[in-house]
Design a protein around this motif. Sequence first.
Motif, PDB file in Angstrom:
ATOM      1  N   THR A  55      25.453  29.530 -30.602  1.00 29.88           N
ATOM      2  CA  THR A  55      24.293  29.446 -31.894  1.00 29.88           C
ATOM      3  C   THR A  55      24.100  31.471 -31.855  1.00 29.88           C
ATOM      4  N   TYR A  56      23.865  31.883 -30.932  1.00 27.37           N
ATOM      5  CA  TYR A  56      24.045  33.163 -31.533  1.00 27.37           C
ATOM      6  C   TYR A  56      25.196  33.776 -31.908  1.00 27.37           C
ATOM      7  N   LEU A  57      26.166  34.019 -32.186  1.00 29.37           N
ATOM      8  CA  LEU A  57      27.060  33.974 -32.984  1.00 29.37           C
ATOM      9  C   LEU A  57      27.481  33.264 -34.414  1.00 29.37           C
ATOM     10  N   ALA A  58      26.391  31.586 -34.454  1.00 25.15           N
ATOM     11  CA  ALA A  58      26.487  31.204 -36.230  1.00 25.15           C
ATOM     12  C   ALA A  58      25.631  31.902 -36.321  1.00 25.15           C
ATOM     13  N   ARG A  59      24.607  32.224 -35.915  1.00 25.83           N
ATOM     14  CA  ARG A  59      23.409  32.769 -36.751  1.00 25.83           C
ATOM     15  C   ARG A  59      23.545  34.247 -36.714  1.00 25.83           C
ATOM     16  N   THR A  60      24.560  35.980 -36.267  1.00 20.63           N
ATOM     17  CA  THR A  60      24.757  36.620 -36.539  1.00 20.63           C
ATOM     18  C   THR A  60      25.803  37.288 -37.939  1.00 20.63           C
ATOM     19  N   ILE A  61      26.697  35.698 -37.556  1.00 18.67           N
ATOM     20  CA  ILE A  61      28.049  36.249 -37.865  1.00 18.67           C
ATOM     21  C   ILE A  61      27.936  35.714 -40.040  1.00 18.67           C
ATOM     22  N   GLY A  62      27.953  36.325 -40.967  1.00 14.58           N
ATOM     23  CA  GLY A  62      27.683  35.749 -42.333  1.00 14.58           C
ATOM     24  C   GLY A  62      29.074  36.027 -42.773  1.00 14.58           C
ATOM     25  N   ASP A  63      30.395  35.416 -42.391  1.00 13.97           N
ATOM     26  CA  ASP A  63      31.430  35.283 -43.042  1.00 13.97           C
ATOM     27  C   ASP A  63      32.096  34.316 -43.649  1.00 13.97           C
ATOM     28  N   SER A  64      31.904  33.744 -44.378  1.00 12.50           N
ATOM     29  CA  SER A  64      32.666  32.576 -44.996  1.00 12.50           C
ATOM     30  C   SER A  64      33.974  32.032 -44.033  1.00 12.50           C
ATOM     31  N   ARG A  65      34.837  33.480 -43.011  1.00 14.78           N
ATOM     32  CA  ARG A  65      36.213  32.699 -42.519  1.00 14.78           C
ATOM     33  C   ARG A  65      35.976  32.395 -41.347  1.00 14.78           C
ATOM     34  N   PHE A  66      35.031  32.548 -40.724  1.00 12.24           N
ATOM     35  CA  PHE A  66      34.442  32.327 -39.656  1.00 12.24           C
ATOM     36  C   PHE A  66      33.968  31.173 -39.053  1.00 12.24           C
ATOM     37  N   ILE A  67      34.525  30.202 -37.854  1.00 11.14           N
ATOM     38  CA  ILE A  67      34.098  29.020 -37.550  1.00 11.14           C
ATOM     39  C   ILE A  67      34.013  29.474 -36.358  1.00 11.14           C
ATOM     40  N   ALA A  68      32.146  28.657 -35.134  1.00  7.23           N
ATOM     41  CA  ALA A  68      31.653  29.356 -34.465  1.00  7.23           C
ATOM     42  C   ALA A  68      31.815  27.199 -33.791  1.00  7.23           C
ATOM     43  N   VAL A  69      32.337  26.910 -32.569  1.00  5.95           N
ATOM     44  CA  VAL A  69      32.816  25.847 -32.376  1.00  5.95           C
ATOM     45  C   VAL A  69      32.201  25.734 -30.334  1.00  5.95           C
ATOM     46  N   HIS A  70      30.947  24.574 -30.271  1.00  8.16           N
ATOM     47  CA  HIS A  70      30.501  24.447 -28.612  1.00  8.16           C
ATOM     48  C   HIS A  70      31.495  23.484 -28.379  1.00  8.16           C
ATOM     49  N   GLY A  71      32.958  24.345 -27.371  1.00 11.69           N
ATOM     50  CA  GLY A  71      33.709  23.085 -26.953  1.00 11.69           C
ATOM     51  C   GLY A  71      34.443  23.825 -25.550  1.00 11.69           C
ATOM     52  N   SER A  72      35.735  22.906 -25.467  1.00 11.06           N
ATOM     53  CA  SER A  72      36.603  23.770 -24.883  1.00 11.06           C
ATOM     54  C   SER A  72      38.401  23.980 -24.920  1.00 11.06           C
ATOM     55  N   ALA A  73      38.212  25.428 -24.485  1.00 13.74           N
ATOM     56  CA  ALA A  73      39.644  25.982 -24.860  1.00 13.74           C
ATOM     57  C   ALA A  73      40.937  25.351 -24.717  1.00 13.74           C
ATOM     58  N   ALA A  74      40.736  24.087 -23.370  1.00 15.97           N
ATOM     59  CA  ALA A  74      41.487  23.087 -23.658  1.00 15.97           C
ATOM     60  C   ALA A  74      42.186  22.534 -24.548  1.00 15.97           C
TER      61      ALA A  74
END
Length: 208
Positions: free
Chosen positions: A101-120
Amino acid sequence: MNSTQAARAPLHQRVRRKAERMFGPAGIFFKGFVKHPVMVGAIVPSSRRTIARVLSKVDWERCDLFVEYGPGVGTFCQPVLDRLRRDARLIVIDTNPDFITYLARTIGDSRFIAVHGSAADVESIVRQHGYDHADYVLSGLPFTTLPEGVGPAIMAATQRVLRPGGAFLVYQYTARARALMSRYFHRIDKGFEPINVPPCVISWGWKD
């Protein structure tokens, strides 16, 4: 949220928001460590010297997709975006919804995608965003303290999702994770950054 809604919010929510405003990313990071110490693995973000050393072996001209596990408050995110081509993407994956939530709110770059999930689940996450593979994967996850079976699952999925010639960039605070890493990556370059809290062990696992 307006001032009336803020005043009506539960006390713990108001205190949390005030702490976030006062302490910024450091407060978010510390809260994440307190709530999930096994997954965060550190009490302070990595130093600028560590960031530069970890990213030093990336061929940015050949990087279409960069993936990061456990981005926390984004210590590596902006340095990666600063180096990334304008037509490339950065996907970050974290199990902690506060960080996402913090990253999605603070990084305003169209190349950036934040996913809530597992690295597996990196393979399915990469496919969901239109890619067949990743060029580089970065991780600061504490592999030696992850729940049983999680570390090997992440290592195996990472090896599969990387393109030939790509690399898994791992920074830890001991060298013990290299034994696990060597089961999936036959060529591992080794590094060390003393100017970090604590000093940082770095490994670059290359996919042949």
